[in-house]
Enzyme design. Structure first.
Site, PDB file in Angstrom:
ATOM      1  N   HIS A  67       0.869  -1.177   0.000  1.00  0.00           N
ATOM      2  CA  HIS A  67       0.000   0.000   0.000  1.00  0.00           C
ATOM      3  C   HIS A  67       0.904   1.225   0.000  1.00  0.00           C
ATOM      4  O   HIS A  67       1.936   1.243   0.696  1.00  0.00           O
ATOM      5  CB  HIS A  67      -0.919   0.015   1.232  1.00  0.00           C
ATOM      6  CG  HIS A  67      -2.135  -0.857   1.068  1.00  0.00           C
ATOM      7  ND1 HIS A  67      -2.738  -1.517   2.118  1.00  0.00           N
ATOM      8  CD2 HIS A  67      -2.860  -1.174  -0.042  1.00  0.00           C
ATOM      9  CE1 HIS A  67      -3.794  -2.196   1.658  1.00  0.00           C
ATOM     10  NE2 HIS A  67      -3.874  -2.011   0.353  1.00  0.00           N
ATOM     11  N   ASP A  69       1.083   4.091   1.278  1.00  0.00           N
ATOM     12  CA  ASP A  69       1.507   4.824   2.478  1.00  0.00           C
ATOM     13  C   ASP A  69       2.669   4.131   3.199  1.00  0.00           C
ATOM     14  O   ASP A  69       3.184   4.648   4.181  1.00  0.00           O
ATOM     15  CB  ASP A  69       0.327   5.043   3.441  1.00  0.00           C
ATOM     16  CG  ASP A  69      -0.411   3.769   3.799  1.00  0.00           C
ATOM     17  OD1 ASP A  69      -0.530   2.875   2.935  1.00  0.00           O
ATOM     18  OD2 ASP A  69      -0.860   3.650   4.955  1.00  0.00           O
ATOM     19  N   ASP A 215       0.051  -2.582   9.219  1.00  0.00           N
ATOM     20  CA  ASP A 215      -1.375  -2.733   8.951  1.00  0.00           C
ATOM     21  C   ASP A 215      -1.887  -4.149   9.188  1.00  0.00           C
ATOM     22  O   ASP A 215      -1.467  -5.112   8.555  1.00  0.00           O
ATOM     23  CB  ASP A 215      -1.673  -2.307   7.513  1.00  0.00           C
ATOM     24  CG  ASP A 215      -1.371  -0.833   7.287  1.00  0.00           C
ATOM     25  OD1 ASP A 215      -0.690  -0.240   8.139  1.00  0.00           O
ATOM     26  OD2 ASP A 215      -1.807  -0.299   6.262  1.00  0.00           O
ATOM     27  N   HIS A 273      -0.266   4.817  12.831  1.00  0.00           N
ATOM     28  CA  HIS A 273      -1.089   4.626  11.630  1.00  0.00           C
ATOM     29  C   HIS A 273      -2.489   5.203  11.850  1.00  0.00           C
ATOM     30  O   HIS A 273      -3.504   4.581  11.555  1.00  0.00           O
ATOM     31  CB  HIS A 273      -1.159   3.132  11.273  1.00  0.00           C
ATOM     32  CG  HIS A 273      -1.572   2.890   9.841  1.00  0.00           C
ATOM     33  ND1 HIS A 273      -2.880   2.705   9.479  1.00  0.00           N
ATOM     34  CD2 HIS A 273      -0.870   2.805   8.695  1.00  0.00           C
ATOM     35  CE1 HIS A 273      -2.953   2.508   8.168  1.00  0.00           C
ATOM     36  NE2 HIS A 273      -1.738   2.571   7.669  1.00  0.00           N
TER      37      HIS A 273
HETATM   38 ZN   LIG Z   1      -1.242   1.751   5.771  1.00  0.00          ZN
HETATM   39 ZN   LIG Z   2      -2.288  -1.174   4.236  1.00  0.00          ZN
END
Ligand SMILES: [Zn+2]
Ligand SMILES: [Zn+2]
Length: 308
Positions: A67, A69, A215, A273
Site C-alpha cells: 500500500h 503509504d 497494517d 497509523h
Molecule cells: Zn497503511
Molecule cells: Zn495497508
C-alpha cells in the site's frame, strides 16, 4: 559498562492519507548501531533529515506491504542515495512486486544507481528470519490485511556474562576473561577449579526485543511471536466507535491494539497509523490505556529507547 543502542525514532504516524502534519508510516530503528528503516512512506527522507537520521547509515529497508503509504517514499530515497554517490549495497525487503515498481521508474528516468539494490522477496504466510548478524536477528510477523503484509521482530541474541570487576582476582591474565564471559569456571592445568564463574561474573544484559506490527486486523495469531516483547508497535487506525470501518478495511482500533499488548505481556505499547479522521489523538490513547496503561502515541520525532 558500554551503552549499546536500541532505539526507535518515529518518522511517520499517519494512516493512508497524511493529515494534521502527520506523515505516512516510517520508523528508523537503531539496534547495536545498525540502522534499519521500517516502511518508507512519502516524505521519509525529509523526515530523516529533520530528525537527524543518517541516510547513509541505512543498509537495510523493510517494507511491510505495498500500500502506497508504506513505500511511496522509496524512490526519492533511492535517487538521493545515488546523487550522494552511495557505493554500498542497499538491501530492500518487501512482498512480491517491488522489483517491477523500482525497475520501471529507473528505466524511464534512464538512471542506473551508482550502487547495487538487492531486493529480497518476503513470503507473507509464515515467520522467517530475514536478517541476522553477530548480535541480532530480524524476523517477519505474518499479519492479516488486504494485501500480503508482514510485521518485523527485532531481537537481540543472548549476550555474554558480564565480568564483575570488583571481584576480579589480581594478576588474572586478560585472555582468561573470555572464558568467564562464555560462562566457564576457571581451572588450573590439572583441571582443578580455581575460580567459580558465578563468583567473578554477573548475569548477562537483557536481550531486547521490538515488534513492529503495521497494517493488520485484530489477530491473535501474532501472539506466539510477540509475547514478552519489550516494546510492541501495533497499528491503531480507528477509535472503538469506528470499529466497523476497522473491520471493513482490515485495520485495528486502539482498544484492539491494547488487547494484543495485554495478552502479549508487552513492556510498552506504541500506537500509530492514525486515520485522517482524527485531529486529536488523545481519545485513541485514553481508550487503549483503559486496557493497557503503558501505552504511548508514536508520533513524529519521538524516540523510544529500550534500556539494556
Ligand atoms: Zn497503511
Ligand atoms: Zn495497508
Amino acid at each position: 559498562l558500554t551503552l549499546v543502542s536500541f532505539k526507535i525514532t518515529i518518522l511517520g504516524s499517519s494512516g493512508a492519507v497524511p493529515a494534521f502534519g502527520r506523515f505516512p508510516s516510517s520508523q528508523l530503528i537503531d539496534v547495536q548501531h545498525n540502522h534499519f528503516l521500517v516502511d518508507c512512506g512519502e516524505g521519509s527522507q525529509m523526515q530523516l533529515a529533520r530528525f537527524n537520521g543518517n541516510l547513509h547509515g541505512i543498509d537495510h529497508i523493510f517494507i511491510s506491504h505495498l500500500h502506497g503509504d508504506h513505500y511511496l517514499g522509496l524512490m526519492g530515497l533511492i535517487f538521493t542515495m545515488h546523487l550522494h554517490h552511495r557505493e554500498k549495497d542497499l538491501h530492500i525487503y518487501s512482498p512480491h512486486g517491488l522489483q517491477e515498481i523500482i525497475t520501471t521508474q529507473l528505466r524511464y528516468s534512464r538512471s542506473v544507481p551508482a550502487y547495487t539494490i538487492v531486493l529480497h522477496t518476503l513470503v507473507p504466510d509464515r515467520p522467517e528470519i530475514i536478517f541476522e548478524n553477530k548480535g541480532l536477528t530480524v524476523e517477519t510477523i505474518p499479519l492479516r490485511h488486504k494485501l500480503p503484509c508482514t510485521g518485523f521482530l527485532f531481537r537481540e541474541k543472548p549476550k555474554p556474562r558480564r565480568i564483575d570487576k570488583n571481584n576480579l582476582p589480581e594478576g588474572l591474565p586478560y585472555y582468561r576473561l573470555n572464558e568467564l564471559k562464555a560462562g566457564f569456571d576457571l581451572t588450573d592445568e590439572s583441571g582443578k577449579i580455581q575460580y567459580r564463574n558465578a563468583d567473578l561474573t554477573l548475569p548477562p544484559c537483557h536481550s531486547r526485543t521490538y515488534a513492529y506490527c503495521s497494517d493488520t486486523a485484530y489477530t491473535e495469531s501474532i501472539l506466539e511471536q510477540v509475547t514478552g516483547v519489550d516494546v510492541l508497535y501495533h497499528e491503531a487506525t480507528f477509535v472503538e466507535a469506528d470499529k466497523t470501518k476497522a473491520v471493513d478495511t482490515l485495520h485495528s482500533t486502539a482498544m484492539e491494539a491494547a488487547r494484543i499488548a495485554r495478552k502479549a505481556h508487552a513492556g510498552k505499547l506504541l500506537l500509530g497509523h492514525f486515520s485522517a479522521r482524527y485531529r486529536e489523538l488523545d481519545p485513541l490513547l485514553k481508550e487503549a490505556q483503559t486496557i493497557f496503561p503503558e501505552t504511548h502515541l508514536a508520533t513524529e520525532g519521538q524516540t523510544f529507547t529500550i534500556a539494556e
